[in-house]
Design a protein around this motif. Structure first.
Motif, PDB file in Angstrom:
ATOM      1  N   ALA A   1      62.915  80.441  66.763  1.00 45.30           N
ATOM      2  CA  ALA A   1      61.822  79.985  65.905  1.00 45.30           C
ATOM      3  C   ALA A   1      60.571  80.845  66.013  1.00 45.30           C
ATOM      4  O   ALA A   1      59.838  81.022  65.029  1.00 45.30           O
TER       5      ALA A   1
ATOM      6  N   SER B   1      56.476  79.163  60.650  1.00 45.76           N
ATOM      7  CA  SER B   1      57.134  77.859  60.546  1.00 45.76           C
ATOM      8  C   SER B   1      56.365  76.924  59.628  1.00 45.76           C
ATOM      9  O   SER B   1      55.136  76.852  59.673  1.00 45.76           O
TER      10      SER B   1
ATOM     11  N   TYR C   1      55.813  69.717  67.422  1.00 45.64           N
ATOM     12  CA  TYR C   1      56.034  71.159  67.423  1.00 45.64           C
ATOM     13  C   TYR C   1      55.300  71.817  68.594  1.00 45.64           C
ATOM     14  O   TYR C   1      55.810  72.769  69.194  1.00 45.64           O
TER      15      TYR C   1
END
Length: 314
Positions: free
Chosen positions: A64, A69, A149
């Motif tokens: 990621a 994102s 997150y």
């Protein structure tokens, strides 16, 4: 963080969409002169609220940190409203919009994160009050997503909404100067958008889920089809009155994983209805599972969110 905050330029976007079944993650890279390449598409099962371990696994699986994102809020975590643009200086716009929304949203305006999206008017017509979409997201929903997150060490650049993800996919199909209607379904219901030249002009929710479209009872399924058709007809009539300068050329039905609705709409609407195969828009060579309609339905919004690019209207 604003709902549509700008991110630093980096190769590719990682987008996540949450549902009752879990979280879908898609990585998409736009390419000049070629279809966007889907570099990864993975789903992690689990019920909301998902544990941090789920996103930590996603972090490891798709690397990621290598991508910008973005994540999509669910239908119950925000409201999207069309209003007349307040006649205030740009720096005061969000404050003025928040004040106007206080009697229009179903939670206190003080508990909302507010952002705005312009709706262009008729370039060739007389001056008229400019409209805009106001997005009001619950602070709690935004904070929870940021915390999730953050706990997983994933740098979240943008919090987005499904209407914008669907707009991004529609933008790959538009005919210049004409409107494109797109209809999709997921576990939270149906979403109708009308876009033109990359701009969102209409967004309507329809209270029919993708599971209901797969109903085995012919009678029940017919009732859902009738409800959808009526909502579409009403929405198109409203759109024609409000945006008479845009002609909607066709309706595109996003993959649902079930048959029947496309033929029904084609027989009962006055405009052409096209069933969308996302393989015509994306390069799925690295994720062949998405060649099937069921996979396309599951990842539809995540793919749309991952199409985000710098310079697009927020």
């Amino acid at each position: 963080m604003g709902l549509f905050a700008k991110a630093k330029k980096h190769e590719g976007w990682l987008a996540t969409s949450f549902s009752a079944e879990g979280v879908c993650a898609a990585v998409v890279k736009r390419r000049a002169g070629d279809k966007p390449l889907v570099q990864a598409a993975v789903m992690y099962a689990g019920r909301k609220p998902l544990p941090a371990a789920t996103l930590e696994k996603m972090n490891r699986d798709v690397h990621a940190q290598s991508y910008r994102s973005t994540t999509l809020l669910g239908a119950g975590e925000y409201q999207l409203l069309m209003i007349d643009a307040p006649n205030v200086p740009p720096e005061e716009l969000k404050t003025a919009v928040r004040w106007r929304l206080k009697d229009m949203i179903d939670f206190p305006a003080a508990d909302a994160t507010v952002d705005v999206v312009d709706i262009p008017g008729d370039k060739n017509g007389p001056g008229r009050a400019q409209s805009l979409f106001a997005v009001a997201a619950r602070n709690s929903a935004v904070a929870q997503r940021q915390a999730l997150y953050g706990e997983c060490k994933i740098a979240l650049s943008v919090i987005d909404i499904p209407e914008m993800a669907q707009r991004n996919i529609a933008g790959l199909m538009e005919t210049q100067g004409r409107g494109l209607a797109m209809l999709s379904f997921d576990g939270e219901g149906g979403l109708l958008t009308v876009t033109s030249d990359g701009e969102l002009y209409l967004a309507r929710r329809i209270d029919v889920t993708v599971a209901q479209l797969a109903e085995t009872s012919d009678t029940q399924r017919q009732q859902y089809y009738d409800k959808i058709t009526l909502e579409l007809q009403r929405s198109f009539d409203h759109f024609d009155r409000q945006f008479h300068f845009i002609t909607v050329a066709r309706l595109v039905l996003a993959p649902t994983g079930s048959d029947g609705l496309h033929a029904y709409l084609a027989d009962n609407l006055y405009m052409p209805v096209e069933a969308l195969d996302l393989a015509a828009l994306f390069d799925f060579s690295k994720v062949p599972d998405l060649l099937a309609a069921g996979g396309q339905a599951r990842f539809f919004l995540a793919l749309g969110a991952a199409l985000r690019q710098e310079g697009m209207p927020a």
